[in-house]
Scaffold this active site. Structure first.
Site, PDB file in Angstrom:
ATOM      1  N   GLU A  21       0.230  21.282 -14.301  1.00 34.92           N
ATOM      2  CA  GLU A  21       0.746  20.081 -13.631  1.00 34.92           C
ATOM      3  C   GLU A  21       0.637  20.212 -12.113  1.00 34.92           C
ATOM      4  O   GLU A  21       0.477  19.216 -11.408  1.00 34.92           O
ATOM      5  CB  GLU A  21       2.203  19.835 -14.017  1.00 34.92           C
ATOM      6  CG  GLU A  21       2.389  19.454 -15.471  1.00 34.92           C
ATOM      7  CD  GLU A  21       3.842  19.243 -15.809  1.00 34.92           C
ATOM      8  OE1 GLU A  21       4.242  18.078 -15.902  1.00 34.92           O
ATOM      9  OE2 GLU A  21       4.575  20.246 -15.967  1.00 34.92           O
ATOM     10  N   TYR A  53      11.331  -0.823   5.843  1.00 32.28           N
ATOM     11  CA  TYR A  53      10.913  -0.272   4.550  1.00 32.28           C
ATOM     12  C   TYR A  53       9.657   0.563   4.700  1.00 32.28           C
ATOM     13  O   TYR A  53       9.374   1.410   3.863  1.00 32.28           O
ATOM     14  CB  TYR A  53      10.780  -1.339   3.467  1.00 32.28           C
ATOM     15  CG  TYR A  53      10.105  -2.630   3.848  1.00 32.28           C
ATOM     16  CD1 TYR A  53       8.728  -2.726   3.888  1.00 32.28           C
ATOM     17  CD2 TYR A  53      10.854  -3.751   4.161  1.00 32.28           C
ATOM     18  CE1 TYR A  53       8.105  -3.912   4.220  1.00 32.28           C
ATOM     19  CE2 TYR A  53      10.239  -4.948   4.494  1.00 32.28           C
ATOM     20  CZ  TYR A  53       8.862  -5.032   4.531  1.00 32.28           C
ATOM     21  OH  TYR A  53       8.248  -6.194   4.854  1.00 32.28           O
ATOM     22  N   GLU A  72      14.137  15.815 -10.531  1.00 33.13           N
ATOM     23  CA  GLU A  72      15.492  15.726 -10.000  1.00 33.13           C
ATOM     24  C   GLU A  72      15.560  16.325  -8.592  1.00 33.13           C
ATOM     25  O   GLU A  72      16.231  15.795  -7.708  1.00 33.13           O
ATOM     26  CB  GLU A  72      16.484  16.465 -10.915  1.00 33.13           C
ATOM     27  CG  GLU A  72      16.653  15.836 -12.283  1.00 33.13           C
ATOM     28  CD  GLU A  72      15.639  16.296 -13.337  1.00 33.13           C
ATOM     29  OE1 GLU A  72      15.917  16.101 -14.529  1.00 33.13           O
ATOM     30  OE2 GLU A  72      14.568  16.837 -12.977  1.00 33.13           O
ATOM     31  N   LYS A  98       7.099   9.824 -14.071  1.00 34.72           N
ATOM     32  CA  LYS A  98       5.836  10.559 -14.225  1.00 34.72           C
ATOM     33  C   LYS A  98       5.018   9.787 -15.246  1.00 34.72           C
ATOM     34  O   LYS A  98       5.430   9.634 -16.397  1.00 34.72           O
ATOM     35  CB  LYS A  98       6.100  11.984 -14.711  1.00 34.72           C
ATOM     36  CG  LYS A  98       4.833  12.822 -14.856  1.00 34.72           C
ATOM     37  CD  LYS A  98       5.127  14.212 -15.401  1.00 34.72           C
ATOM     38  CE  LYS A  98       5.645  15.089 -14.293  1.00 34.72           C
ATOM     39  NZ  LYS A  98       5.650  16.514 -14.667  1.00 34.72           N
TER      40      LYS A  98
END
Length: 122
Positions: A21, A53, A72, A98
């Site tokens: 990954e 933004y 997280e 993901k």
């Protein structure tokens, strides 16, 4: 209550527990909700009276470049940086998806969502 949203921000990054990954990477979709007072900007039409933004988007991209095992952890860093730069924000909700998790079966993605309220600075 006033809110700013960044919706479906698509970023290619390299997060995950599995070694591949961190080499192959995948797309992530980020959604952010920020609570702050936008009424001064509603009157003034001046960027200095609101939260850009574009600045939030820059934080999302910068933090997503830092490899992490857990989404997280990434979300926690993003929320901390947004709050540090914009202490006038009273609440942040961030969802990270993901899009191609290395799991069996077909799915749109796997997501985490973190929320945090901040007490106003007195």
């Amino acid at each position: 209550m006033s809110k700013i949203y960044l919706e479906d921000v698509k970023i290619y990054a390299y997060h995950g527990v599995l070694p591949e990954e961190n080499i192959i990477g995948t797309y992530y979709i980020l959604n952010a909700e920020l609570h702050t007072d936008l009424w001064i900007a509603a009157e003034s039409d001046d960027l200095k009276d609101t939260i850009s933004y574009a600045d939030i988007n820059e934080i999302l991209h910068r933090e997503m470049k830092i490899k992490s095992k857990l989404l997280e952890h990434v979300a926690g860093r993003i929320i901390a940086e947004i709050h540090e730069k914009f202490p006038e924000i009273s609440y942040i909700k961030l969802k990270i998806t993901k899009t191609s998790p290395p799991m069996q079966g077909e799915m749109k993605g796997a997501s985490i969502e973190l929320e945090k309220s901040f007490k106003p600075d007195n």
